[in-house]
Design a protein around this motif. Structure first.
Motif, PDB file in Angstrom:
ATOM      1  N   TYR A 259       9.690   4.111 -10.277  1.00 11.64           N
ATOM      2  CA  TYR A 259       8.432   3.733 -10.658  1.00 11.64           C
ATOM      3  C   TYR A 259       7.337   4.851  -9.212  1.00 11.64           C
ATOM      4  O   TYR A 259       7.217   4.122  -8.675  1.00 11.64           O
ATOM      5  CB  TYR A 259       7.969   2.364 -10.174  1.00 11.64           C
ATOM      6  CG  TYR A 259       8.899   1.359 -11.253  1.00 11.64           C
ATOM      7  CD1 TYR A 259       8.590   1.010 -11.872  1.00 11.64           C
ATOM      8  CD2 TYR A 259       9.778   0.458 -10.281  1.00 11.64           C
ATOM      9  CE1 TYR A 259       9.430  -0.310 -12.918  1.00 11.64           C
ATOM     10  CE2 TYR A 259      10.982   0.037 -11.158  1.00 11.64           C
ATOM     11  CZ  TYR A 259      10.976  -0.457 -12.134  1.00 11.64           C
ATOM     12  OH  TYR A 259      11.632  -1.641 -13.545  1.00 11.64           O
TER      13      TYR A 259
ATOM     14  N   TYR B   7       4.667   6.616  -8.062  1.00 12.80           N
ATOM     15  CA  TYR B   7       3.526   6.922  -7.827  1.00 12.80           C
ATOM     16  C   TYR B   7       2.626   8.010  -6.838  1.00 12.80           C
ATOM     17  O   TYR B   7       4.061   8.182  -6.070  1.00 12.80           O
ATOM     18  CB  TYR B   7       3.165   5.853  -7.730  1.00 12.80           C
ATOM     19  CG  TYR B   7       3.525   4.353  -5.984  1.00 12.80           C
ATOM     20  CD1 TYR B   7       2.691   5.499  -5.476  1.00 12.80           C
ATOM     21  CD2 TYR B   7       5.128   4.221  -5.797  1.00 12.80           C
ATOM     22  CE1 TYR B   7       3.345   4.434  -3.532  1.00 12.80           C
ATOM     23  CE2 TYR B   7       5.354   3.525  -4.455  1.00 12.80           C
ATOM     24  CZ  TYR B   7       4.195   3.499  -3.858  1.00 12.80           C
ATOM     25  OH  TYR B   7       4.945   3.311  -2.790  1.00 12.80           O
ATOM     26  N   SER B   8       1.391   8.330  -7.019  1.00 16.68           N
ATOM     27  CA  SER B   8       0.617   9.578  -6.362  1.00 16.68           C
ATOM     28  C   SER B   8      -0.106   8.333  -5.096  1.00 16.68           C
ATOM     29  O   SER B   8       0.097   7.487  -5.345  1.00 16.68           O
ATOM     30  CB  SER B   8       0.059   9.840  -7.146  1.00 16.68           C
ATOM     31  OG  SER B   8      -1.342   9.479  -7.632  1.00 16.68           O
ATOM     32  N   LYS B   9      -0.545   9.246  -4.017  1.00 11.34           N
ATOM     33  CA  LYS B   9      -1.188   8.489  -2.942  1.00 11.34           C
ATOM     34  C   LYS B   9      -2.082   8.167  -3.835  1.00 11.34           C
ATOM     35  O   LYS B   9      -2.878   6.882  -3.002  1.00 11.34           O
ATOM     36  CB  LYS B   9      -1.456   9.712  -2.020  1.00 11.34           C
ATOM     37  CG  LYS B   9      -2.294   9.400  -0.398  1.00 11.34           C
ATOM     38  CD  LYS B   9      -2.364  10.299  -0.370  1.00 11.34           C
ATOM     39  CE  LYS B   9      -3.406   9.795   1.368  1.00 11.34           C
ATOM     40  NZ  LYS B   9      -3.966  11.115   2.112  1.00 11.34           N
ATOM     41  N   GLU B  10      -3.294   8.483  -4.755  1.00 10.19           N
ATOM     42  CA  GLU B  10      -4.583   7.575  -4.674  1.00 10.19           C
ATOM     43  C   GLU B  10      -3.990   6.347  -5.864  1.00 10.19           C
ATOM     44  O   GLU B  10      -4.383   5.541  -6.096  1.00 10.19           O
ATOM     45  CB  GLU B  10      -4.809   8.651  -6.044  1.00 10.19           C
ATOM     46  CG  GLU B  10      -5.971  10.039  -5.812  1.00 10.19           C
ATOM     47  CD  GLU B  10      -4.493  10.660  -4.857  1.00 10.19           C
ATOM     48  OE1 GLU B  10      -3.820  10.823  -5.423  1.00 10.19           O
ATOM     49  OE2 GLU B  10      -5.189  11.732  -4.316  1.00 10.19           O
ATOM     50  N   GLN B  11      -3.063   6.392  -6.743  1.00 12.91           N
ATOM     51  CA  GLN B  11      -2.165   4.933  -7.229  1.00 12.91           C
ATOM     52  C   GLN B  11      -1.887   4.275  -5.924  1.00 12.91           C
ATOM     53  O   GLN B  11      -2.292   2.700  -5.867  1.00 12.91           O
ATOM     54  CB  GLN B  11      -1.344   5.208  -7.567  1.00 12.91           C
ATOM     55  CG  GLN B  11      -1.077   6.396  -9.139  1.00 12.91           C
ATOM     56  CD  GLN B  11      -0.615   6.341  -9.563  1.00 12.91           C
ATOM     57  OE1 GLN B  11       0.294   6.487  -9.528  1.00 12.91           O
ATOM     58  NE2 GLN B  11      -0.231   6.740 -11.343  1.00 12.91           N
ATOM     59  N   PHE B  12      -1.647   4.467  -4.696  1.00 10.36           N
ATOM     60  CA  PHE B  12      -1.017   3.829  -3.493  1.00 10.36           C
ATOM     61  C   PHE B  12      -2.504   3.325  -3.026  1.00 10.36           C
ATOM     62  O   PHE B  12      -2.486   1.701  -2.632  1.00 10.36           O
ATOM     63  CB  PHE B  12      -0.207   4.609  -2.937  1.00 10.36           C
ATOM     64  CG  PHE B  12       0.170   3.307  -1.529  1.00 10.36           C
ATOM     65  CD1 PHE B  12       1.090   2.629  -1.560  1.00 10.36           C
ATOM     66  CD2 PHE B  12      -0.400   3.666  -0.475  1.00 10.36           C
ATOM     67  CE1 PHE B  12       1.385   1.614  -0.639  1.00 10.36           C
ATOM     68  CE2 PHE B  12       0.013   3.157   0.264  1.00 10.36           C
ATOM     69  CZ  PHE B  12       0.580   2.335   0.567  1.00 10.36           C
ATOM     70  N   GLN B  13      -3.241   3.952  -2.818  1.00 13.33           N
ATOM     71  CA  GLN B  13      -4.187   3.657  -2.384  1.00 13.33           C
ATOM     72  C   GLN B  13      -5.460   2.677  -3.282  1.00 13.33           C
ATOM     73  O   GLN B  13      -5.395   1.695  -2.782  1.00 13.33           O
ATOM     74  CB  GLN B  13      -5.858   4.747  -2.214  1.00 13.33           C
ATOM     75  CG  GLN B  13      -5.082   5.579  -1.363  1.00 13.33           C
ATOM     76  CD  GLN B  13      -5.939   6.555  -0.756  1.00 13.33           C
ATOM     77  OE1 GLN B  13      -7.185   7.477  -1.327  1.00 13.33           O
ATOM     78  NE2 GLN B  13      -5.430   6.915   0.741  1.00 13.33           N
ATOM     79  N   THR B  14      -4.867   2.370  -4.962  1.00 15.45           N
ATOM     80  CA  THR B  14      -5.558   1.622  -5.992  1.00 15.45           C
ATOM     81  C   THR B  14      -4.842  -0.065  -5.700  1.00 15.45           C
ATOM     82  O   THR B  14      -5.412  -0.727  -5.397  1.00 15.45           O
ATOM     83  CB  THR B  14      -5.460   2.106  -6.737  1.00 15.45           C
ATOM     84  OG1 THR B  14      -6.448   3.429  -7.043  1.00 15.45           O
ATOM     85  CG2 THR B  14      -6.543   1.513  -7.829  1.00 15.45           C
ATOM     86  N   LEU B  15      -3.496   0.121  -5.429  1.00 15.70           N
ATOM     87  CA  LEU B  15      -2.679  -0.971  -5.190  1.00 15.70           C
ATOM     88  C   LEU B  15      -3.401  -1.555  -4.289  1.00 15.70           C
ATOM     89  O   LEU B  15      -3.450  -2.562  -4.498  1.00 15.70           O
ATOM     90  CB  LEU B  15      -1.250  -0.125  -5.255  1.00 15.70           C
ATOM     91  CG  LEU B  15      -0.692  -0.203  -6.663  1.00 15.70           C
ATOM     92  CD1 LEU B  15       0.878   0.569  -6.442  1.00 15.70           C
ATOM     93  CD2 LEU B  15      -1.325  -1.537  -7.863  1.00 15.70           C
TER      94      LEU B  15
ATOM     95  N   GLU C 226      -6.418  -2.972  -4.467  1.00 17.47           N
ATOM     96  CA  GLU C 226      -6.417  -4.660  -5.513  1.00 17.47           C
ATOM     97  C   GLU C 226      -5.651  -5.781  -4.430  1.00 17.47           C
ATOM     98  O   GLU C 226      -5.791  -6.732  -4.590  1.00 17.47           O
ATOM     99  CB  GLU C 226      -5.989  -3.707  -6.601  1.00 17.47           C
ATOM    100  CG  GLU C 226      -6.441  -3.451  -7.540  1.00 17.47           C
ATOM    101  CD  GLU C 226      -5.676  -3.135  -8.942  1.00 17.47           C
ATOM    102  OE1 GLU C 226      -3.703  -3.316  -8.651  1.00 17.47           O
ATOM    103  OE2 GLU C 226      -5.767  -2.441  -9.654  1.00 17.47           O
TER     104      GLU C 226
END
Length: 211
Positions: A108, A110-118, A121
Motif C-alpha cells: 500500500y 502512498y505519497s507524502k501528500e497522501q500521508f498528510q491528507t490521511l 482526516e
C-alpha cells in the motif's frame, strides 16, 4: 568510523552497525595492549638471566611503547578496511530489500501528500470524537438532572395525594374547592392576625398614657 546513521540496519539488527564495529575495535585494541604487556614481562624475565646486560627495564618499556604504537597504527589501518567491508557487505541492508514489518508499505504505497491528507482526516476524526464525548457527558448530566426533577415531581404528587385524602376525610371531595377553602381560611387568619396586632398596639399606647 562510518558517519552513515544506518537507521534501517539498526531497526533490523537491534543495534547500530557502527556500535558493533566500535566494540570490536575496542576488544581488539585491549587484546593488543594486553599482549604487549605479556611480551614485556617475558623480555624482563629473560633479561634477569643476563646480569651483565646493559639494557635497563626503562629501555625495555620505552621500546615496548614504541612497538605498541607501530602495531596500533598498522591495526587501525587494517581495521579501517575491515570496517568498510563489513559495513558494506555484511551489516548493510540493500536498498531494494524490505523488512517483514515494512512489507505493508510495498503493498500500500502512498505519497507524502497522501500521508498528510490521511493525517488531516485522523485529526478531524479525533476532534469529532472529542465533541461527541463532550455531548455524551452533557446528555448524561441532563439525564441525572431530569431524574432529580422527576423525584421532586413524585414527591409533589404524593403531597397532593395526601392533601386530597385529608380533604375527603373532612368532607371535601373536590380538590379545587379545597384550595378555595384553604385560601379563604388563610385570608381570614391574616385578617384576624392584623386585627390582633392593631388591638395590641392600642393597648400599648393606652398603657403608656396611664404611666
Amino acid at each position: 568510523m562510518s558517519v552513515n546513521p544506518m537507521a534501517y540496519e539498526a531497526q533490523f539488527f537491534g543495534f547500530t552497525p557502527q556500535t558493533c564495529m566500535l566494540r570490536v575495535y575496542i576488544a581488539f585494541q585491549d587484546y593488543l595492549f594486553e599482549m604487549m604487556l605479556v611480551v614485556e614481562r617475558v623480555i624482563l624475565k629473560k633479561l634477569e638471566g643476563f646480569p651483565d646486560s646493559k639494557i635497563s627495564p626503562f629501555q625495555i618499556r620505552k621500546s615496548t611503547e614504541k612497538f605498541l604504537l607501530f602495531m596500533k597504527e598498522r591495526f587501525d589501518h587494517l581495521f579501517s578496511k575491515m570496517e568498510q567491508m563489513l559495513l558494506q557487505l555484511v551489516l548493510n541492508i540493500p536498498k531494494n530489500v524490505l523488512l517483514p514489518e515494512d512489507k505493508v508499505h510495498e503493498q500500500y504505497p502512498y505519497s507524502k501528500e497522501q500521508f498528510q491528507t490521511l493525517q488531516g482526516e485522523i485529526d478531524q476524526l479525533q476532534k469529532q470524537y472529542k465533541v461527541e464525548v463532550s455531548a455524551g457527558q452533557a446528555l448524561l448530566a441532563e439525564l441525572e438532572e431530569q431524574k432529580m426533577v422527576q423525584a421532586e415531581l413524585e414527591k409533589t404528587l404524593q403531597w397532593f395525594d395526601g392533601l386530597e385524602t385529608i380533604c375527603r376525610e373532612h368532607g371535601t371531595s373536590n380538590l379545587k374547592e379545597s384550595f378555595a377553602f384553604l385560601t379563604q381560611t388563610s385570608k381570614k387568619l391574616q385578617d384576624i392576625l392584623k386585627e390582633v396586632e392593631k388591638k395590641n398596639q392600642r393597648l400599648q399606647k393606652s398603657n403608656l398614657h396611664v404611666v
